[in-house]
Scaffold this motif. Structure first.
Motif: not given
Ligand code: MF3
Ligand code: CO
Ligand code: CO
Length: 293
Positions: A148, A211, A242, A244, A275
């Motif tokens: 991500d 997360h 992550t 972000e 991110e």
């Protein structure tokens, strides 16, 4: 007779037969296994094995190659829908799945967030114009592994305000990442981001957080972009999450539009976000979606 615990010398050969010294082999593994169990039980955090980190790294390589293609196509006149088309097609072409598509009802394969849109912008008919800033947030699932990452790009010639918020958001992520090491805490990350962003006169969005990621899209822990040094869960090797930060040029308050997704600043001020997916290593950190900040 009961099994008695046998004391094994640190430098003697490991009884597992690996040929390595005990201190470099199962003695550590035992500790890792118990930390792994503890983190799962206490925090629902799933610490990743090296082969899983490799899977996320591969997913991240694909992500970054797609993000680089997006960067090349960004120019005034482009529709946000065109970014969705590129991300969707490149993801499928690589044998991966775009995680956003149908995630909790999200209708597209990528989030595209322009100017005052903080995050979760839905690609569509909006046309990019000179001076806009646009965040593109990509999450492929490759061989079951999620990565991500996102970047905020300039469209054409940036405004002074655009330059400022993009630079503060990028530096916020950089400072958050640089705090990562075994023994540091989630609060250290939040503190580094918040103290920097606020010292620049900007604000940190509270409603959306980083997360855990890798086996699922959103795992534990939550990674707040604000906080107190020394507070929060202690980072250990094998954690993958992550960071972000969403940073607003004006106030931090937001609302979500009728479409139930698009989050925008209440005061209409610009918002930028960067991110990456990070793994905690024995000595510090590794970005599994690396790009220069
Ligand atoms: N990629 C976003 C994140 O960083 C999540 C987007 S959820 C979606 O966590 F459904 F909008 F795609
Ligand atoms: Co994320
Ligand atoms: Co994302």
């Amino acid at each position: 007779m009961k099994n008695k615990a046998v004391k094994i010398g640190q430098n003697s050969l490991c009884p597992c037969g690996s040929g390595k010294k005990y201190k470099n082999c199962c003695r550590n593994k035992k500790i890792e296994i118990s930390i792994k169990e503890e983190y799962k039980r206490k925090y629902d955090i799933y610490l990743k094995e090296p082969h899983q980190i490799e899977g996320i790294r591969k997913s991240g390589k694909l992500l970054i190659s797609i993000l680089n293609q997006v960067e090349k196509m960004i120019k005034p006149g482009l529709k946000t829908e065109d970014i969705n088309t590129l991300v969707h097609e490149e993801t499928i072409k690589a044998g991966a799945i775009p995680a956003p598509l149908n995630y909790r009802g999200f209708p597209k394969s990528v989030c595209v967030s322009v100017n005052e849109v903080i995050c979760h912008g839905i690609p569509g008919d909006r046309v990019l114009k000179d001076g806009d800033i646009v965040n593109v947030d990509i999450t492929p699932i490759l061989d079951g592994y999620y990565s991500d990452a996102s970047k905020t790009f300039f469209v054409g010639t940036p405004s002074e305000q655009g330059k400022k918020i993009v630079s503060v958001a990028a530096e916020s992520l950089k400072r958050g990442i640089q705090t990562i090491a075994p023994g540091a805490t989630l609060g250290d990350i939040g503190y580094a981001i918040q103290s920097y962003a606020e010292s620049c006169g900007c604000s940190v969005v509270r409603e959306f957080v980083g997360h855990g990621v890798g086996i699922d899209f959103h795992e534990q822990p939550q990674v707040l972009h604000f906080g107190t040094r020394g507070k929060g869960t202690v980072l250990v090797p094998g954690m993958v999450f992550t960071i972000e930060p969403m940073i607003n040029l004006g106030k931090k308050e937001l609302h979500v539009l009728e479409d139930k997704w698009t989050a925008v600043t209440n005061d209409g001020s610009l918002s930028a976000q960067f991110e990456q997916t990070l793994a905690v290593t024995e000595t510090g950190w590794e970005s599994l979606t690396p790009y220069e900040l």
